[in-house]
Write a protein that holds these residues in place. Sequence first.
Motif, PDB file in Angstrom:
ATOM      1  N   LEU A  99      -5.032  10.485  13.690  1.00  5.45           N
ATOM      2  CA  LEU A  99      -5.667  10.631  12.373  1.00  5.45           C
ATOM      3  C   LEU A  99      -4.690  10.269  11.262  1.00  5.45           C
ATOM      4  O   LEU A  99      -5.079   9.685  10.244  1.00  5.45           O
ATOM      5  N   ARG A 100      -3.435  10.608  11.448  1.00  9.86           N
ATOM      6  CA  ARG A 100      -2.423  10.261  10.441  1.00  9.86           C
ATOM      7  C   ARG A 100      -2.332   8.740  10.290  1.00  9.86           C
ATOM      8  O   ARG A 100      -2.245   8.219   9.173  1.00  9.86           O
ATOM      9  N   GLU A 142      -3.706   4.083   7.092  1.00 11.86           N
ATOM     10  CA  GLU A 142      -4.382   2.793   7.027  1.00 11.86           C
ATOM     11  C   GLU A 142      -5.395   2.756   5.892  1.00 11.86           C
ATOM     12  O   GLU A 142      -5.475   1.785   5.134  1.00 11.86           O
ATOM     13  N   ARG A 143      -6.177   3.845   5.758  1.00 15.09           N
ATOM     14  CA  ARG A 143      -7.153   3.899   4.668  1.00 15.09           C
ATOM     15  C   ARG A 143      -6.457   3.944   3.308  1.00 15.09           C
ATOM     16  O   ARG A 143      -6.962   3.403   2.321  1.00 15.09           O
ATOM     17  N   ALA A 144      -5.293   4.599   3.248  1.00 12.62           N
ATOM     18  CA  ALA A 144      -4.551   4.634   1.985  1.00 12.62           C
ATOM     19  C   ALA A 144      -4.131   3.226   1.579  1.00 12.62           C
ATOM     20  O   ALA A 144      -4.219   2.853   0.402  1.00 12.62           O
ATOM     21  N   SER A 172     -16.208   9.933  10.285  1.00 17.76           N
ATOM     22  CA  SER A 172     -15.863  11.184   9.598  1.00 17.76           C
ATOM     23  C   SER A 172     -15.352  10.909   8.192  1.00 17.76           C
ATOM     24  O   SER A 172     -15.722  11.596   7.233  1.00 17.76           O
ATOM     25  N   TYR A 173     -14.508   9.903   8.070  1.00 14.54           N
ATOM     26  CA  TYR A 173     -13.942   9.556   6.756  1.00 14.54           C
ATOM     27  C   TYR A 173     -15.038   9.122   5.791  1.00 14.54           C
ATOM     28  O   TYR A 173     -15.060   9.524   4.619  1.00 14.54           O
ATOM     29  N   ALA A 195     -11.829  12.611   0.467  1.00 11.16           N
ATOM     30  CA  ALA A 195     -11.415  11.318   1.008  1.00 11.16           C
ATOM     31  C   ALA A 195     -10.068  10.897   0.414  1.00 11.16           C
ATOM     32  O   ALA A 195      -9.189  10.386   1.126  1.00 11.16           O
ATOM     33  N   ARG A 196      -9.877  11.138  -0.888  1.00  6.59           N
ATOM     34  CA  ARG A 196      -8.595  10.819  -1.518  1.00  6.59           C
ATOM     35  C   ARG A 196      -7.480  11.661  -0.911  1.00  6.59           C
ATOM     36  O   ARG A 196      -6.386  11.151  -0.607  1.00  6.59           O
ATOM     37  N   ALA A 197      -7.742  12.949  -0.728  1.00  5.79           N
ATOM     38  CA  ALA A 197      -6.726  13.826  -0.134  1.00  5.79           C
ATOM     39  C   ALA A 197      -6.363  13.362   1.271  1.00  5.79           C
ATOM     40  O   ALA A 197      -5.183  13.350   1.649  1.00  5.79           O
ATOM     41  N   TYR A 198      -7.364  12.976   2.045  1.00  6.06           N
ATOM     42  CA  TYR A 198      -7.130  12.481   3.409  1.00  6.06           C
ATOM     43  C   TYR A 198      -6.214  11.261   3.372  1.00  6.06           C
ATOM     44  O   TYR A 198      -5.239  11.170   4.134  1.00  6.06           O
ATOM     45  N   ARG A 199      -6.505  10.334   2.473  1.00  2.00           N
ATOM     46  CA  ARG A 199      -5.684   9.120   2.376  1.00  2.00           C
ATOM     47  C   ARG A 199      -4.242   9.457   2.004  1.00  2.00           C
ATOM     48  O   ARG A 199      -3.295   8.956   2.623  1.00  2.00           O
ATOM     49  N   LEU A 200      -4.085  10.296   0.989  1.00  2.00           N
ATOM     50  CA  LEU A 200      -2.727  10.606   0.528  1.00  2.00           C
ATOM     51  C   LEU A 200      -1.956  11.409   1.563  1.00  2.00           C
ATOM     52  O   LEU A 200      -0.731  11.245   1.700  1.00  2.00           O
TER      53      LEU A 200
END
Length: 703
Positions: free
Chosen positions: A362-363, A368-370, A296-297, A305-310
């Motif tokens: 998901l958090r 982790e992606r951040a 999904s990411y 994707a940036r918003a998800y990371r932050l």
Amino acid sequence: MDSESGLSYTISGVTNNAVQIGEVHGDFHFHAVASTTFPAPRQLPPDVPGFINQEAHLSRLSAWLRPSAQRAPLVQVIAGVGGVGKTSLVTHWAHQVRDRFPDGDLFVDLHGYHPDRVVSAGAALSAMLRALNVADDRIPTTVDAMSGLYRSLLHERRVLVFLDNASSVEQVRPLLPGSPNCRVVITSRSQLGGLVVRNGAHCMPLDVLSHEHATSLLRRVIGDRAVAEPGAVDQLAGYCGYLPLALHIAAEQLVTRPGARVSDLVAELADERERLDVLATPGDESSAVRAVFALSYGALPAAAARAYRLLGLFAGQDIGLLTAAALLGLGAGQTRRVLAELTSVHLLTEKDNQRYQLHDLLRLHAAERAEIDEPADERSAALSRLMTWYTHATRAAVHEIIPFFSQIPVELAQTETPVPDFPDRAAALAWSDLELPNLTAGIRQAAALGDHQQVWRLAVLMFGILLVRRPHADWLATHEAGLVSARACGEIAAQAWLLTSVAIAERELRDPERALGHVEQALELWRADGTRWGVAWALRDTAATHHQLGRHAEAIAMFEQALAMHRADGDTWGEATALAGLTKAHLGNGELDTALAESRRALHIRREHEDSRNIGQALNDVGRVHLAMRDFHQAIECAEQGLDLLVATDYWHGQAISHELLGDALNGAGRREEALARWRMAAGLYESLGDPHANEVLARLSG
């Protein structure tokens, strides 16, 4: 073949009648591509063993097929985050209703979120046409032509079409039959809103399992070990976030480790940094929770994707629109759009009042992606924007909550994100109630990162919220962190403020000796800082602590010092507060007439200020003196008036005091049953605030 044009006319498909329009030259070739004797396609995946019943969703799907639902949409979209059980739900339901589709069922896994294996509409149509007995050399070469042939073949047939794991409207729209006898079920991580708007589809969101269903799944798979450790099973379900995929992985791990206890796996999952590593099946990494989320990411546009990371950096529970805007460094409109992208693919859940929340797992994945994908300076800047905005918003809220309270200077960096406009105290309290867990989490996070300036500022500014709401655990946690940071920054006034404040919480938690130590330190610091009203404040709270310890004479002397300072400075708010303390101290010393005069003077000042919360408190104080005088009628009248104001101002601690006072006065007046009801309400409020005084009130119920 038309000899002049060189064209050959061929009809593919099932043809019962051909109608000639005008004069036709050349030959027609009819190909019976779907023999009536060819078996109906039966392509459903195997049913899911041990399916945990999602009764509500299964019932809604079955109701969709009833004859009475003639106007029901022909397409159902089951949308939810990866791993939530969409495919399992539809597969299980489809097997139950398979006999209602005598002409067969078609299934295609579209792999919509896989980076390399996405099945295009053309490839899906080609596969389904083959399943409908169309020879390879008769399958058209364009999507439009394939879609037309597909619809022709399904005309007047009753077929169930299951399109699994779709990612876009474009991927599935050509796969929709034209026949009203067919039904299409699509699973997707996206809501596929275009199908709803243009094709009349219905979207059914699928959420994680309930606690009951999650633990039932674990007990069924794990067996006796789950029965032996019910508490550990509850924890295991929570660590899995009630996500079916994670629950199955965890249960299967225990099945393959017969010597392990449930609590052993719980201990492995307790560390958030390791949780996604643990929730994986050896030898099947593609079905690991991390891998499912990664698909999904990986499909997100860059901004989303940036918003998800932050958002993964956000330490709180749920986040408001403006808070998210501050974190992301975007305007409110841009933030709303990018959050909508994340909610549309179920990486983010929108709650009431424009608040958003990441599922627990998901958090962890987003954080982790951040760490991997977001530069360190960008992460730091995002958290700095967030905390700066929180300090501005908290100061604005507290100004409405306790407008008369003095404040030490707190210089704040500028924020580009608008601060909420609080039209009144109720709005400020409503915001504070929503944000308190996030403020506390933000302080802990900033403290761990060593951002001392942000920590002490926010802790100082939170005082008004803590004073009114009395969340003692948060009060102590934020102020302990704030003190460490204030000392690290050499902020004398902030240290004094925080020590005075934390002593109030300790006194309410019935730890007066500790409170006295802190408030005496505060008094020295206030004097060193030269803040006169701070000295008076610390004197009042030192006096209040002596009163709690039963040292009424000492309390009276210190309250009088504070009172004299307030009067000399023309500080009538401080004067009323000192008089309220003197009322209690003189009452404890048995000086009832003096206490009554002081309480009435304090009430008069509060009314002049039109300070409803403190008017209610002052009425309680007057009522308590009347109770000591055994004037039960006056005590009841004051407590009832005070309660009305404290309910109107949403001040829970004051309401508890009013109910307790009413119970005492009603009991004194011989109205025992009414008194019991009031004591129960008081005890309930004290308990909700974590105030140990609840035990003293409860004791009266059996007395």
